[in-house]
Design a protein around this motif. Structure first.
Motif, PDB file in Angstrom:
ATOM      1  N   ILE A  55     -21.140  32.292 -14.355  1.00 39.24           N
ATOM      2  CA  ILE A  55     -22.595  32.358 -14.159  1.00 39.24           C
ATOM      3  C   ILE A  55     -22.917  32.305 -12.667  1.00 39.24           C
ATOM      4  CG2 ILE A  55     -24.775  31.121 -14.491  1.00 39.24           C
ATOM      5  CD1 ILE A  55     -23.709  30.227 -17.217  1.00 39.24           C
ATOM      6  N   THR A  56     -22.265  31.407 -11.948  1.00 38.25           N
ATOM      7  CA  THR A  56     -22.502  31.272 -10.514  1.00 38.25           C
ATOM      8  C   THR A  56     -22.142  32.557  -9.776  1.00 38.25           C
ATOM      9  OG1 THR A  56     -21.992  28.907 -10.683  1.00 38.25           O
ATOM     10  CG2 THR A  56     -21.984  29.889  -8.478  1.00 38.25           C
ATOM     11  N   ARG A  57     -20.994  33.114 -10.105  1.00 39.96           N
ATOM     12  CA  ARG A  57     -20.555  34.344  -9.440  1.00 39.96           C
ATOM     13  C   ARG A  57     -21.495  35.507  -9.742  1.00 39.96           C
ATOM     14  NH1 ARG A  57     -15.998  34.902 -11.818  1.00 39.96           N
ATOM     15  NH2 ARG A  57     -16.645  36.553 -13.258  1.00 39.96           N
ATOM     16  N   ASP A  58     -21.896  35.634 -11.016  1.00 40.43           N
ATOM     17  CA  ASP A  58     -22.777  36.747 -11.391  1.00 40.43           C
ATOM     18  C   ASP A  58     -24.182  36.566 -10.816  1.00 40.43           C
ATOM     19  OD1 ASP A  58     -20.666  37.825 -12.730  1.00 40.43           O
ATOM     20  OD2 ASP A  58     -21.332  37.214 -14.729  1.00 40.43           O
ATOM     21  N   SER A  59     -24.652  35.327 -10.723  1.00 38.49           N
ATOM     22  CA  SER A  59     -25.969  35.069 -10.125  1.00 38.49           C
ATOM     23  C   SER A  59     -25.989  35.427  -8.644  1.00 38.49           C
ATOM     24  CB  SER A  59     -26.356  33.594 -10.301  1.00 38.49           C
ATOM     25  OG  SER A  59     -26.526  33.275 -11.661  1.00 38.49           O
ATOM     26  N   ARG A  61     -24.889  37.948  -7.414  1.00 40.43           N
ATOM     27  CA  ARG A  61     -25.166  39.378  -7.295  1.00 40.43           C
ATOM     28  C   ARG A  61     -26.530  39.748  -7.873  1.00 40.43           C
ATOM     29  NH1 ARG A  61     -19.576  39.627  -9.083  1.00 40.43           N
ATOM     30  NH2 ARG A  61     -20.279  40.118 -11.180  1.00 40.43           N
ATOM     31  N   ASP A  62     -27.277  38.725  -8.308  1.00 39.95           N
ATOM     32  CA  ASP A  62     -28.595  38.937  -8.922  1.00 39.95           C
ATOM     33  C   ASP A  62     -29.672  38.520  -7.929  1.00 39.95           C
ATOM     34  OD1 ASP A  62     -30.434  39.567 -10.883  1.00 39.95           O
ATOM     35  OD2 ASP A  62     -30.322  37.613 -11.849  1.00 39.95           O
ATOM     36  N   ILE A  63     -30.938  38.737  -8.293  1.00 42.30           N
ATOM     37  CA  ILE A  63     -32.050  38.349  -7.428  1.00 42.30           C
ATOM     38  C   ILE A  63     -32.552  36.948  -7.775  1.00 42.30           C
ATOM     39  CG2 ILE A  63     -33.860  39.322  -8.899  1.00 42.30           C
ATOM     40  CD1 ILE A  63     -33.679  39.195  -5.007  1.00 42.30           C
ATOM     41  N   ILE A 241     -29.880  34.446   1.468  1.00 41.17           N
ATOM     42  CA  ILE A 241     -30.285  35.325   2.568  1.00 41.17           C
ATOM     43  C   ILE A 241     -29.836  36.756   2.295  1.00 41.17           C
ATOM     44  CG2 ILE A 241     -29.953  35.826   5.014  1.00 41.17           C
ATOM     45  CD1 ILE A 241     -29.733  32.785   5.462  1.00 41.17           C
ATOM     46  N   ARG A 242     -28.580  36.906   1.828  1.00 44.25           N
ATOM     47  CA  ARG A 242     -28.063  38.249   1.557  1.00 44.25           C
ATOM     48  C   ARG A 242     -28.849  38.941   0.457  1.00 44.25           C
ATOM     49  NH1 ARG A 242     -23.397  37.037  -0.476  1.00 44.25           N
ATOM     50  NH2 ARG A 242     -23.952  37.502  -2.627  1.00 44.25           N
ATOM     51  N   GLN A 243     -29.135  38.228  -0.640  1.00 45.29           N
ATOM     52  CA  GLN A 243     -29.809  38.848  -1.777  1.00 45.29           C
ATOM     53  C   GLN A 243     -31.269  39.174  -1.476  1.00 45.29           C
ATOM     54  OE1 GLN A 243     -26.947  39.740  -3.153  1.00 45.29           O
ATOM     55  NE2 GLN A 243     -28.068  39.688  -5.086  1.00 45.29           N
ATOM     56  N   VAL A 244     -31.945  38.268  -0.802  1.00 42.57           N
ATOM     57  CA  VAL A 244     -33.362  38.491  -0.498  1.00 42.57           C
ATOM     58  C   VAL A 244     -33.548  39.637   0.494  1.00 42.57           C
ATOM     59  CG1 VAL A 244     -35.384  37.458   0.594  1.00 42.57           C
ATOM     60  CG2 VAL A 244     -34.088  36.152  -1.071  1.00 42.57           C
TER      61      VAL A 244
END
Length: 251
Positions: A55-59, A61-63, A241-244
């Motif tokens: 879940i942590t790893r997949d999150s 890559r999510d917003i 920071i990366r995802q936003v």
């Protein structure tokens, strides 16, 4: 006000609050499974059935950060993955939100304003809608309101020269949890900082006359509390920071 009258008023308030919470429960659980899960809810259920590390790893890559998915993961292990089961977490959080709304209104303006605010929250169509959706928005609302309650308690206790440590601890944990729930929590934290600093500025004149609270000490404690929030969020900060800054990512 006599002690008997005060006791009657407390009992009346408690009775009305219980009725409001029963109304809240009915509205949020009514036809909870009337519609099938839509796309984003399906994503929530799919993530919740994985282990916490996945879940942590997949999150990452999510917003959305992982806290809601972690909680839902534990929830579905007991409730199942049907529509009503996965949405019931949000429904329960919706009930907590109404109770917190009462607490905030009572702290700021008294018990009757608290009851009025709780009633409006109980029947609010947007709150009912999001309390019936298997997404993180109701959790975000609960954490935000809880942080506001903590701030109100902190200010009240500081004004009366009482210990503010429990309020600070609650505030730090709720702010950090909000950041792990939704990236927009940074705006909530900014608003809480602004509200506290405004209150501190308004008390400065009284403090210079030797009356509590002491703004310099209060400012130091506040800065330390916000540093603690940053430290708690530091492990996820590079991901945030990366995802936003890169969402949506190119195909």
């Amino acid at each position: 006000m006599t002690e008997r009258h005060a006791r009657r008023e407390r009992l009346l308030t408690a009775g009305l609050l219980i009725l409001l919470l029963l109304l809240t429960t009915g509205l949020r659980f009514y036809r909870l499974d009337a519609q099938s899960l839509w796309n984003d809810e399906g994503t929530s259920v799919a993530l919740a059935q994985r282990d916490l590390a996945t879940i942590t790893r997949d999150s990452a890559r999510d917003i959305h950060p992982p806290l809601y998915y972690w909680l839902l993961s534990g929830w579905v292990r007991f409730s199942g993955t049907g529509e009503a089961a996965v949405r019931s977490l949000s429904a329960m959080l919706g009930i907590v939100l109404v109770a917190l709304t009462y607490a905030l209104g009572r702290l700021v303006a008294g018990r009757w304003i608290g009851l009025a605010a709780a009633f409006l929250a109980a029947i609010n169509p947007f709150q009912v809608y999001y309390a019936q959706e298997a997404r993180m928005y109701m959790l975000l609302a609960v954490l935000t309101t809880g942080a506001m309650v903590s701030l109100a308690v902190l200010v009240d206790r500081a004004s009366r020269s009482k210990s503010t440590l429990p309020a600070y601890v609650a505030l730090v944990l709720l702010e950090a949890a909000g950041l792990y729930t939704h990236y927009s929590s940074v705006f909530v934290i900014a608003a809480l900082n602004l509200a506290y600093l405004l209150w501190l500025a308004l008390t400065w004149r009284a403090a210079t006359r030797g009356n509590p609270p002491r703004p310099v000490r209060g400012l130091i404690y506040w800065v330390l509390s916000q540093v603690c929030v940053v430290l708690l969020y530091l492990p996820w900060l590079p991901t945030a920071i990366r995802q936003v800054t890169s969402w949506p990512s190119p195909a």
